[in-house]
Design an enzyme around this catalytic site. Structure first.
Site, PDB file in Angstrom:
ATOM      1  N   GLU A 210      -3.314  -3.635 -12.323  1.00  0.00           N
ATOM      2  CA  GLU A 210      -3.526  -2.308 -11.791  1.00  0.00           C
ATOM      3  C   GLU A 210      -2.168  -1.628 -11.694  1.00  0.00           C
ATOM      4  O   GLU A 210      -1.151  -2.316 -11.673  1.00  0.00           O
ATOM      5  CB  GLU A 210      -4.114  -2.458 -10.386  1.00  0.00           C
ATOM      6  CG  GLU A 210      -5.137  -1.425 -10.031  1.00  0.00           C
ATOM      7  CD  GLU A 210      -5.780  -1.780  -8.709  1.00  0.00           C
ATOM      8  OE1 GLU A 210      -5.150  -1.543  -7.688  1.00  0.00           O
ATOM      9  OE2 GLU A 210      -6.902  -2.317  -8.714  1.00  0.00           O
ATOM     10  N   HIS A 248      -0.993   5.456  -2.717  1.00  0.00           N
ATOM     11  CA  HIS A 248       0.437   5.684  -2.589  1.00  0.00           C
ATOM     12  C   HIS A 248       1.220   5.250  -3.805  1.00  0.00           C
ATOM     13  O   HIS A 248       2.444   5.266  -3.810  1.00  0.00           O
ATOM     14  CB  HIS A 248       0.966   4.977  -1.351  1.00  0.00           C
ATOM     15  CG  HIS A 248       1.791   5.876  -0.495  1.00  0.00           C
ATOM     16  ND1 HIS A 248       3.154   5.901  -0.558  1.00  0.00           N
ATOM     17  CD2 HIS A 248       1.449   6.798   0.403  1.00  0.00           C
ATOM     18  CE1 HIS A 248       3.617   6.798   0.288  1.00  0.00           C
ATOM     19  NE2 HIS A 248       2.598   7.350   0.884  1.00  0.00           N
TER      20      HIS A 248
END
Lengths: 291, 408
Positions: A210, A248
């Site tokens: 990811e 984030h």
């Protein structure tokens, strides 16, 4: 054998009386997992899905012998203490399902796990499953099939997507491990890769990465240096907008580190085939079989 | 028990990683303003310049009585890069200060309006030092970073001359002793009072970092002065959003993060990760990974995502309803793709949430729904009742969403 859990693994469920704890206790039992006790402070003496509940881990271990693992369903704010309780009572495998566990708590649990030689999976993980043997987690079991491909992932739902394609392509799995989606996790890709490397029942490995962080880049180097078994990778997030925060992660993406592109590049540089979409993983897998 | 404390790490990439101090999906660090961070570190016993904030010109004279001349005038923004944008100013007279404050209150930093300005005494200094606490996610430990090259962008220092930066990991359970910090700061070439003072200050920063559940505590620079010892000229504190529940004292600091739109804020408050994009297909999924993969697949089939909405796990029908209502508020989307692979979620809960929105007649953007996993059958049945087709695979749902977006 598989890794970490198998048909012999005896586990307790911490937070067994909660909504998720009880629901997934039933599903895990249905799958064949040996759930030998539950723990919820103050609810000792009850039964959940036929599993006796104790107030403390210590009592559970005293009454039910030879326990190997705990799966922790307690909410994030109580997870640290529950994890300490499991580890400090000698359990060697602790699976932390909850998301939103404060990162300082995750660091403390990891440190304590290290001292006790326990393996901590999570937090923010779907858990792990050795198909047809045992599952300590919340993943939908019907999509998994017994086989010889190991799967490691940072993302739960993405694992489902990829495994579903693998199974439909007739490629079964030895063990699927969700290491957790949080910035600080108990185990890294590398630790699980080395378990798969040493597992006689695993022939090949799929890594599902990811965007964000460095874990995939580090793992790519490890695969090149230490792994004899073929590894195929998949990284989601190519369409993630640059300079925007996905959660984030954007802060890293802005620096050009931790992007899907940099991870794909890291894998390819080490000779690891990278799938562009979930359904391509099984194609790449079939190709590694031939080589 | 063998306690392995403070293992040295000077690896360049490790440092860059630490400096980026970063969180991933669904993680939000609450950043606080400089003057708030300074109040916190002063409370811990670290000296900061005398100063005060103003929000309008009429307050300037009063502050100057306390602060004296000359002064530093600094806009209080959450956006980084004030110095590079030329927004940190000096003033030598009351008139100049007022003019500067006036200018700064009219300005913005990359879209963040300046609402507050900090006026501080200007500190005469000999040397500038850097100290930062952060979390090294590659090893899952706190990292202390110090450098004798303060006052400049520490990431640039790390890139250009990594030897000037010293860092160490900390065993978070044991903590770190002041004498260990002294050993560390000695390596950046400090001696005498500066050595002891800087070590004590860095140790205090570590205590703050732990107490506040911080992602980052950074002082850049620490001014080494002739007569007043060490003074923190700037301070950055970022706090872990997930730990705010146990910091009642910090609740007042909760505010909108920068760079977010109104809908992004609303989504955050509701507990969803939501990011707006430029296209016309709304993408709502469970789990950041699957949702991101879905964006990739939408693009692969020549669609453009309008947003990324990750509903997370264990979603109740009410929460699903809320998520869909939120999605429907984005009017750029011509179709909405709902991609659910349920583990801890349940497809029936998701379907019931959709049904609720449908019942109220609010479902005015067409949906393409994919349901798989836990309670899939139940979920399908519920949606069938209200005439919504459910797809079995992501690809089919994506194709449908793309074609729907082209129809209208």
């Amino acid at each position: 054998m598989a890794i970490l859990i198998n048909g012999e693994t005896r586990a307790i469920v911490q937070g067994i009386t909660g909504k998720h704890g009880s629901f997934h206790t039933r599903l895990m039992k249905d799958y064949g997992t040996k759930i030998v006790a539950g723990v919820t402070p103050g609810k000792g003496g009850q039964q959940v899905e036929g599993v006796p509940v104790f107030d403390t881990v210590k009592e559970a271990l005293h009454e039910r012998h030879k326990v190997d693992a705990s799966i922790v369903f307690v909410p994030a704010s109580f997870a640290k203490d529950a994890a300490f309780e499991a580890i400090e009572n000698g359990l060697r495998l602790v699976v932390l399902i909850a998301e939103h566990i404060p990162v300082h708590d995750a660091m403390e649990i990891k440190e304590i796990a290290g001292r006790y030689g326990a393996i901590m999976i999570g937090p923010n993980t779907p858990g792990l499953i050795s198909p047809a043997k045992s599952k300590l987690g919340i993943m939908p079991s019907q999509i998994f099939r017994e086989g010889r491909v190991g799967v490691i992932s940072r993302s739960g739902t993405l694992t489902n997507e990829v495994v579903n394609h693998l199974t439909m392509a007739g490629i079964g799995q030895s063990t699927c491990v969700g290491i957790g989606g949080d910035p600080v996790t108990g185990t890294s890709f590398i630790e699980i890769l080395s378990l798969f490397e040493n597992d006689p029942e695993t022939d090949r490995v799929v890594m599902i990465g990811e965007i964000g962080g460095q874990a995939e880049e580090d793992a790519a180097l490890f695969v090149k240096k230490e792994m004899s078994k073929p590894v195929v990778a998949y990284v989601a997030g190519r369409a993630a907008p640059l300079g925007k925060r996905m959660g984030h992660a954007g802060a890293i993406i802005e620096r050009g580190m931790g992007t899907a592109r940099s991870k794909v590049k890291a894998f390819r540089e080490q000779g690891i085939p990278v799938a562009e979409f979930p359904w391509e993983v099984s194609d790449l897998m079939s190709r590694t079989r031939r080589s | 028990m063998d306690v392995d404390y403070a293992t040295q790490s000077k690896y360049f990439f490790g440092i860059l990683e630490v400096l980026s101090s970063i969180q991933c999906k669904r993680r939000v660090a609450i950043r606080i303003l400089e003057y708030e961070a300074k109040a916190m570190i002063r409370e811990a016993g670290i000296d900061v310049p005398v100063g005060s904030t103003v929000t309008n010109l009429s307050q300037v004279q009063e502050v100057l009585k306390k602060v004296g001349m000359p002064v530093v005038v600094k806009p209080q923004t959450l956006t980084k890069g004030r110095g590079k944008a030329g927004l940190i100013r000096f003033a030598h007279t009351a008139n100049e200060t007022e003019r500067t404050v006036f200018e700064l209150l009219q300005s913005d930093l990359r879209g963040e309006k300046v609402r507050k300005v900090l006026i501080e005494e200007k500190i005469e200094l000999d040397k500038e030092l850097y100290a930062g606490l952060s979390i090294d996610r590659t090893v899952g430990k706190p990292a202390i970073i110090v450098s004798a090259a303060g006052g400049v962008d520490v990431e640039e220092t790390a890139a250009k001359s990594p030897m000037e930066i010293i860092s160490t990991h900390v065993d978070v359970v044991r903590g770190i002793r002041e004498h260990e910090v002294r050993r560390l700061v000695k390596e950046i070439g400090l001696a005498g009072n500066a050595l002891a003072d800087f070590a004590a200050a860095v140790h205090k920063l570590y205590v703050i970092f732990r107490q506040l559940d911080a992602w980052t505590v950074e002082v850049n620079p620490f001014a080494l002065t002739k007569d007043r010892g060490l003074i923190a000229l700037d301070a950055v504190i970022e706090i872990d959003d997930d730990a705010l529940y146990r910091h009642r004292e910090l609740q007042h600091l909760l505010r909108e993060p920068q760079e977010s739109t109104r809908l992004e804020d609303e989504a955050r408050k509701a507990g969803f990760a939501y990011v707006e994009m430029d296209g016309d297909i709304g993408v709502l999924g469970n789990g950041a990974g699957l949702t991101m993969a879905t964006l990739d697949i939408v693009q692969r089939f020549e669609g453009q995502p309008a947003y990324f909405l990750d509903i997370g796990g264990g979603v109740s029908p009410e929460e699903m309803k809320k998520a869909l209502e939120l999605a429907l508020m984005n009017r750029n989307a011509k179709s909405i793709l709902v991609n659910i692979f349920a583990g801890i979620n349940r497809c029936d809960s998701i379907a019931n949430g959709i049904k609720e929105v449908h019942k109220r007649g609010k479902l005015d953007i067409p949906l393409a729904v994919r349901l798989a996993g836990t309670n899939e059958k139940e979920g399908r049945a519920i949606l069938k009742e209200i005439g919504i087709d459910v797809y079995n695979s992501t690809i089919d749902a994506v194709k449908k969403a793309v074609s729907l977006s082209k129809v209208r």
